[in-house]
Design a protein around this motif. Structure first.
Motif, short mmCIF file in Angstrom:
data_model
loop_
_atom_site.label_atom_id
_atom_site.label_comp_id
_atom_site.label_asym_id
_atom_site.label_seq_id
_atom_site.Cartn_x
_atom_site.Cartn_y
_atom_site.Cartn_z
N GLU A 236 171.36 -50.51 -43.00
CA GLU A 236 170.91 -50.00 -41.71
C GLU A 236 169.57 -50.62 -41.31
O GLU A 236 169.37 -50.96 -40.14
CB GLU A 236 170.78 -48.47 -41.75
N ILE A 237 168.66 -50.79 -42.27
CA ILE A 237 167.33 -51.28 -41.90
C ILE A 237 167.39 -52.75 -41.47
O ILE A 237 166.62 -53.16 -40.60
CB ILE A 237 166.28 -51.04 -43.03
N GLU A 238 168.29 -53.51 -42.02
CA GLU A 238 168.45 -54.90 -41.59
C GLU A 238 168.88 -54.96 -40.13
O GLU A 238 168.36 -55.75 -39.35
CB GLU A 238 169.45 -55.64 -42.48
N GLU A 239 169.82 -54.09 -39.76
CA GLU A 239 170.29 -54.05 -38.37
C GLU A 239 169.20 -53.50 -37.45
O GLU A 239 168.97 -54.03 -36.36
CB GLU A 239 171.56 -53.19 -38.28
N LEU A 240 168.50 -52.46 -37.88
CA LEU A 240 167.42 -51.89 -37.08
C LEU A 240 166.29 -52.90 -36.89
O LEU A 240 165.68 -52.98 -35.83
CB LEU A 240 166.89 -50.61 -37.71
N SER A 241 166.02 -53.68 -37.93
CA SER A 241 164.97 -54.69 -37.85
C SER A 241 165.30 -55.70 -36.75
O SER A 241 164.42 -56.10 -35.97
CB SER A 241 164.83 -55.39 -39.20
N LYS A 242 166.55 -56.12 -36.65
CA LYS A 242 166.96 -57.05 -35.60
C LYS A 242 166.76 -56.42 -34.23
O LYS A 242 166.33 -57.09 -33.29
CB LYS A 242 168.43 -57.44 -35.80
N LYS A 243 167.08 -55.15 -34.11
CA LYS A 243 166.93 -54.46 -32.82
C LYS A 243 165.46 -54.29 -32.46
O LYS A 243 165.09 -54.41 -31.29
CB LYS A 243 167.65 -53.11 -32.87
N ILE A 244 164.62 -54.01 -33.44
CA ILE A 244 163.18 -53.90 -33.19
C ILE A 244 162.64 -55.25 -32.71
O ILE A 244 161.84 -55.32 -31.78
CB ILE A 244 162.44 -53.39 -34.43
#
Length: 177
Positions: A47-55
């Motif tokens: 999840e954090i990898e995907e959230l990092s891209k969104k951030i």
């Protein structure tokens, strides 16, 4: 794991905040003075990898913003916390809103009050005494913030940087030549 998104102010403002925090903030040793832009949230490794891209997509759409502190304030009576009040500019509010879109997890639990905490978890009498003193001093500081930081919490409760995001145009904002 717990994560959050913050902006770290300059060393000058951090030093001023720490001059209070070392006495009045039990989190002094756990995290550097900061302004929270996305409060604590849980995420696993995927999840954090995907959230990092969104951030990163959000930060690519925002320019550096002005962080201006004008005074001390408090969240009392809700909580005995004292902070440097940060002026909620349109750029700052829009950045906060974009970091809380549905695709980035959820809406914020509280109304956005940009601030840098200098004291918390005090008894009411101590809070009232300290707040009365610092309100007379005031704090007037202005600087540009050109990056945000995704932090994660370690097992000992301290926070460290997971990833840093430069705000779009950050390279072109300052000429140090």
């Amino acid at each position: 794991m717990k994560y959050g998104v913050v902006a770290f102010p300059s060393k000058k403002l951090q030093d001023l905040a720490n001059s209070y925090r070392k006495r009045y903030d039990p989190h002094y040793a756990l995290i550097t003075p900061h302004m929270t832009l996305k409060g604590v949230f849980e995420a696993n490794d995927n999840e954090i990898e995907e959230l990092s891209k969104k951030i990163r997509k959000v930060t690519d759409q925002h320019n550096p913003f002005k962080l201006q502190t004008t005074s001390f304030s408090s969240f009392a009576p809700v909580t005995n916390a004292i902070y440097f009040k940060v002026v909620p500019t349109d750029d700052l509010v829009k950045l906060h809103e974009d970091l809380h879109k549905e695709s980035l997890g959820s809406e914020t639990e509280y109304a956005f009050v940009p601030h840098i905490t200098i004291a918390q978890k005090m008894a009411s009498g101590e809070h009232d005494d300290i707040y009365a003193q610092v309100r007379m001093i005031g704090v007037d500081h202005e600087e540009m913030i050109d990056r945000l930081h995704l932090l994660y919490q370690l097992e000992d409760g301290s926070w460290t940087v997971y990833e840093t995001f430069r705000l779009n145009g950050a390279e072109n904002q300052f000429d140090f030549s």
